[in-house]
Design a protein around this motif. Structure first.
Motif, PDB file in Angstrom:
ATOM      1  N   GLY A   1       0.895  -1.354  -0.069  1.00 18.87           N
ATOM      2  CA  GLY A   1      -0.164   0.160   0.228  1.00 18.87           C
ATOM      3  C   GLY A   1       0.967   1.538   0.027  1.00 18.87           C
ATOM      4  N   VAL A   2       1.951   1.358   0.768  1.00 16.62           N
ATOM      5  CA  VAL A   2       2.892   2.762   0.688  1.00 16.62           C
ATOM      6  C   VAL A   2       3.470   2.817  -0.385  1.00 16.62           C
ATOM      7  CG1 VAL A   2       4.514   3.792   2.141  1.00 16.62           C
ATOM      8  CG2 VAL A   2       2.765   2.315   3.444  1.00 16.62           C
ATOM      9  N   PRO A   3       4.182   2.081  -0.867  1.00 17.45           N
ATOM     10  CA  PRO A   3       4.733   2.359  -2.517  1.00 17.45           C
ATOM     11  C   PRO A   3       3.714   2.635  -3.457  1.00 17.45           C
ATOM     12  CG  PRO A   3       5.064  -0.109  -1.873  1.00 17.45           C
ATOM     13  CD  PRO A   3       4.446   0.644  -0.393  1.00 17.45           C
ATOM     14  N   LEU A   4       2.633   1.842  -3.523  1.00 19.37           N
ATOM     15  CA  LEU A   4       1.349   2.009  -4.180  1.00 19.37           C
ATOM     16  C   LEU A   4       1.130   3.685  -4.165  1.00 19.37           C
ATOM     17  CD1 LEU A   4      -0.462   1.246  -6.207  1.00 19.37           C
ATOM     18  CD2 LEU A   4      -2.118   0.469  -4.511  1.00 19.37           C
TER      19      LEU A   4
ATOM     20  N   ALA B   1       1.881   6.223  -7.066  1.00 18.82           N
ATOM     21  CA  ALA B   1       0.689   6.934  -7.618  1.00 18.82           C
ATOM     22  C   ALA B   1       0.858   8.435  -7.577  1.00 18.82           C
ATOM     23  CB  ALA B   1      -0.448   6.426  -6.874  1.00 18.82           C
ATOM     24  N   MET B   2       1.724   9.210  -6.560  1.00 15.25           N
ATOM     25  CA  MET B   2       1.872  10.494  -6.509  1.00 15.25           C
ATOM     26  C   MET B   2       2.841  10.532  -7.632  1.00 15.25           C
ATOM     27  SD  MET B   2       2.080  10.641  -2.432  1.00 15.25           S
ATOM     28  CE  MET B   2       2.692  12.375  -2.223  1.00 15.25           C
ATOM     29  N   ALA B   3       3.656  10.007  -7.684  1.00 13.26           N
ATOM     30  CA  ALA B   3       4.777  10.329  -8.791  1.00 13.26           C
ATOM     31  C   ALA B   3       4.014  10.194 -10.167  1.00 13.26           C
ATOM     32  CB  ALA B   3       5.982   9.175  -8.912  1.00 13.26           C
ATOM     33  N   ALA B   4       3.294   9.211 -10.284  1.00 16.27           N
ATOM     34  CA  ALA B   4       2.480   9.296 -11.609  1.00 16.27           C
ATOM     35  C   ALA B   4       1.399  10.391 -11.818  1.00 16.27           C
ATOM     36  CB  ALA B   4       1.563   7.885 -11.668  1.00 16.27           C
ATOM     37  N   ALA B   5       0.788  10.845 -10.637  1.00 16.50           N
ATOM     38  CA  ALA B   5       0.153  12.129 -11.084  1.00 16.50           C
ATOM     39  C   ALA B   5       0.845  13.335 -11.384  1.00 16.50           C
ATOM     40  CB  ALA B   5      -0.638  12.310  -9.421  1.00 16.50           C
ATOM     41  N   GLY B   6       2.088  13.360 -10.802  1.00 17.15           N
ATOM     42  CA  GLY B   6       3.046  14.476 -11.128  1.00 17.15           C
ATOM     43  C   GLY B   6       3.360  14.316 -12.632  1.00 17.15           C
ATOM     44  N   MET B   7       3.575  12.942 -13.123  1.00 20.26           N
ATOM     45  CA  MET B   7       4.025  13.003 -14.631  1.00 20.26           C
ATOM     46  C   MET B   7       2.720  13.378 -15.629  1.00 20.26           C
ATOM     47  SD  MET B   7       5.631   9.110 -14.189  1.00 20.26           S
ATOM     48  CE  MET B   7       5.987   8.782 -15.786  1.00 20.26           C
ATOM     49  N   LEU B   8       1.699  13.375 -14.873  1.00 24.24           N
ATOM     50  CA  LEU B   8       0.444  13.836 -15.774  1.00 24.24           C
ATOM     51  C   LEU B   8       0.499  15.310 -16.157  1.00 24.24           C
ATOM     52  CD1 LEU B   8      -2.585  12.060 -14.125  1.00 24.24           C
ATOM     53  CD2 LEU B   8      -1.586  11.530 -16.384  1.00 24.24           C
ATOM     54  N   GLY B   9       1.367  15.929 -15.401  1.00 23.22           N
ATOM     55  CA  GLY B   9       1.537  17.401 -15.739  1.00 23.22           C
ATOM     56  C   GLY B   9       2.264  17.687 -17.056  1.00 23.22           C
ATOM     57  N   TYR B  10       3.041  16.818 -17.482  1.00 26.48           N
ATOM     58  CA  TYR B  10       3.626  16.847 -18.880  1.00 26.48           C
ATOM     59  C   TYR B  10       3.226  15.888 -19.701  1.00 26.48           C
ATOM     60  CZ  TYR B  10       6.864  18.912 -15.124  1.00 26.48           C
ATOM     61  OH  TYR B  10       7.289  19.481 -13.999  1.00 26.48           O
ATOM     62  N   ALA B  11       3.267  16.087 -20.995  1.00 28.69           N
ATOM     63  CA  ALA B  11       3.073  15.291 -22.151  1.00 28.69           C
ATOM     64  C   ALA B  11       4.096  14.137 -22.320  1.00 28.69           C
ATOM     65  CB  ALA B  11       2.908  16.328 -23.442  1.00 28.69           C
TER      66      ALA B  11
ATOM     67  N   VAL C   1      12.772   9.208  -9.993  1.00 24.12           N
ATOM     68  CA  VAL C   1      11.692   9.424  -8.988  1.00 24.12           C
ATOM     69  C   VAL C   1      10.980   8.156  -8.680  1.00 24.12           C
ATOM     70  CG1 VAL C   1       9.408  10.701  -8.799  1.00 24.12           C
ATOM     71  CG2 VAL C   1      11.341  12.076  -9.763  1.00 24.12           C
ATOM     72  N   LEU C   2      10.728   7.667  -9.664  1.00 23.00           N
ATOM     73  CA  LEU C   2       9.889   6.429  -9.549  1.00 23.00           C
ATOM     74  C   LEU C   2      10.893   5.240  -8.560  1.00 23.00           C
ATOM     75  CD1 LEU C   2       8.535   5.778 -13.042  1.00 23.00           C
ATOM     76  CD2 LEU C   2       7.024   6.471 -11.025  1.00 23.00           C
ATOM     77  N   LEU C   3      12.094   5.350  -8.606  1.00 23.15           N
ATOM     78  CA  LEU C   3      12.898   4.294  -7.806  1.00 23.15           C
ATOM     79  C   LEU C   3      12.796   4.789  -6.218  1.00 23.15           C
ATOM     80  CD1 LEU C   3      15.080   2.005  -7.667  1.00 23.15           C
ATOM     81  CD2 LEU C   3      16.720   3.903  -8.079  1.00 23.15           C
TER      82      LEU C   3
END
Length: 403
Positions: free
Chosen positions: A113-116, A120-130, A311-313
């Motif tokens: 749960g914690v790394p998920l 997910a927070m890192a993925a949400a940040g990636m959504l800000g970039y094309a 960041v994902l690592l």
């Protein structure tokens, strides 16, 4: 001369590269401590892919890895990884997990749960970039998919690393296997949720219903058969489940995992099972690693991909360690255990690579995101043994002094 070669000869030349280069690097450079042969094979696949070899020698790359050769390799890779995932499903020890359900549930839940959440927070940040989210992905699919990629534990590679560290059959090793087994089920459950297609939900429900009914008859048949026949019938069952899952839109790898998960490990001799896994890794999985490397992409620029991988690592390792330390506090583990367990559970490699291959197939992530996740998986796996080994030695010294 190369213009006179036919497809068979070019295919065999590609196979020569796939099997010889990583083996020579592994043996000559003696990388086993920080990079087992499996990891070297994955890295070689990346280097032989379009981002490196394709950029430096584009003509030779197009010649060797032409569409006909890639199609042939993909078929081998699909079957190899299906067998590998089926074996991982067979080796799930749910009885032990149930016998220690409080400890296993708490640890597995926090370690997943914690790394998920961090991923997910890192993925949400990636959504800000094309360029990161795939063309057919809904936002939640991308966020959950990348988050789960950060939370994955590679059970088969975990087994190999614990064998190397000589703790697989020790109490702490068996505990870690229980935690990883429960997480493995959650991973495939989340994948099935991500793959859920409301346009084909009737097919998917029909497949799951048919699978449940067929499983009852299949299990009765396997109990009745001799072991030598179980192996062959198991492969027929694997092909059937893979076909059914893919036809329903859930992806053939979900079917491969389900095919193994409903089998009992005691139906097969453990030594033969270990040999089967070893032979699959030896003989055909390297083709999957190469085909994985061919999917890497650096079009957004190497810096952006490496930053995303970093960041994902951090999200993956940090999440696993925090989750394990919280579990250790709740369950009152011995000093040093939480760090060892957290580092081992963050091992990625094969299962995560299989997971993100599926996300790429379904166009939930782009090839740039896939490349970043692949680099993260390689780095996390390479860090495991060098970090865990000295921690184990210190823990053994503490135990020795107190006895």
């Amino acid at each position: 001369m190369h213009t006179a070669m036919n497809t068979t000869e070019i295919f065999l030349l590609a196979m020569l590269l796939i099997f010889s280069i990583p083996y020579l690097v592994w043996r000559v450079c003696k990388t086993d401590y920080y990079a087992p042969l499996v990891v070297v094979q994955i890295i070689t696949g990346v280097l032989l892919g379009p981002g490196v070899m394709g950029a430096i020698y584009p003509d030779y790359y197009k010649f060797i890895f032409n569409p006909a050769v890639i199609m042939a390799m993909n078929g081998i890779a699909w079957w190899a990884v299906m067998i590998f995932v089926m074996i991982a499903g067979i080796e799930l020890d749910l009885k032990q997990a149930w016998a220690h359900r409080r400890e296993t549930t708490i640890t597995s839940g926090l370690a997943l749960g914690v790394p998920l959440v961090f991923g997910a927070m890192a993925a949400a940040g990636m959504l800000g970039y094309a360029g990161w989210i795939g063309p057919k992905a809904m936002t939640w699919q991308f966020v959950v998919g990348v988050g789960m990629a950060c939370a994955v534990t590679a059970l088969p590679i975990l087994i190999l690393l614990m064998e190397k560290l000589d703790i697989l059959r020790q109490p702490i090793g068996q505990r870690i296997l229980r935690y990883a087994s429960l997480d493995d089920i959650a991973i495939w459950g989340v994948l099935a949720l991500i793959m859920l297609d409301w346009d084909r939900v009737g097919r998917q429900l029909g497949f799951l219903l048919a699978f449940g009914i067929a499983t009852v008859g299949y299990r009765r048949l396997m109990v009745w058969l001799q072991e030598r026949d179980r192996w062959y019938v198991g492969l027929i069952w694997l092909a059937l489940c893979g076909f059914g899952a893919d036809w329903a839109g859930l992806h053939f790898m979900v079917g491969a995992f389900l095919a193994g998960a409903v089998m009992d490990a005691h139906w097969f001799d453990q030594e033969k099972m270990d040999l089967m896994r070893h032979h699959v890794l030896l003989a055909i999985m390297p083709v999957f690693f190469l085909s994985t490397g061919l999917r890497t992409n650096w079009k957004m620029g190497g810096a952006a991909v490496f930053i995303a991988a970093g960041v994902l690592l951090v999200a993956s390792i940090g999440g696993k360690l925090i989750g394990a330390h919280i579990a250790g506090r709740i369950l009152k583990w011995k000093k040093g255990e939480a760090g060892i367990i957290g580092w081992l559970l963050q091992t990625k490699a094969l299962i995560m690579i299989i997971f993100v291959n599926i996300l790429l197939d379904k166009q939930i992530i782009t090839s740039e995101t896939f490349t970043a996740l692949l680099l993260m998986a390689i780095a996390s796996t390479m860090l495991t043994v060098p970090v865990v080994y000295p921690r184990l030695q210190r823990m053994k010294e503490i135990i020795f002094r107190t006895t």
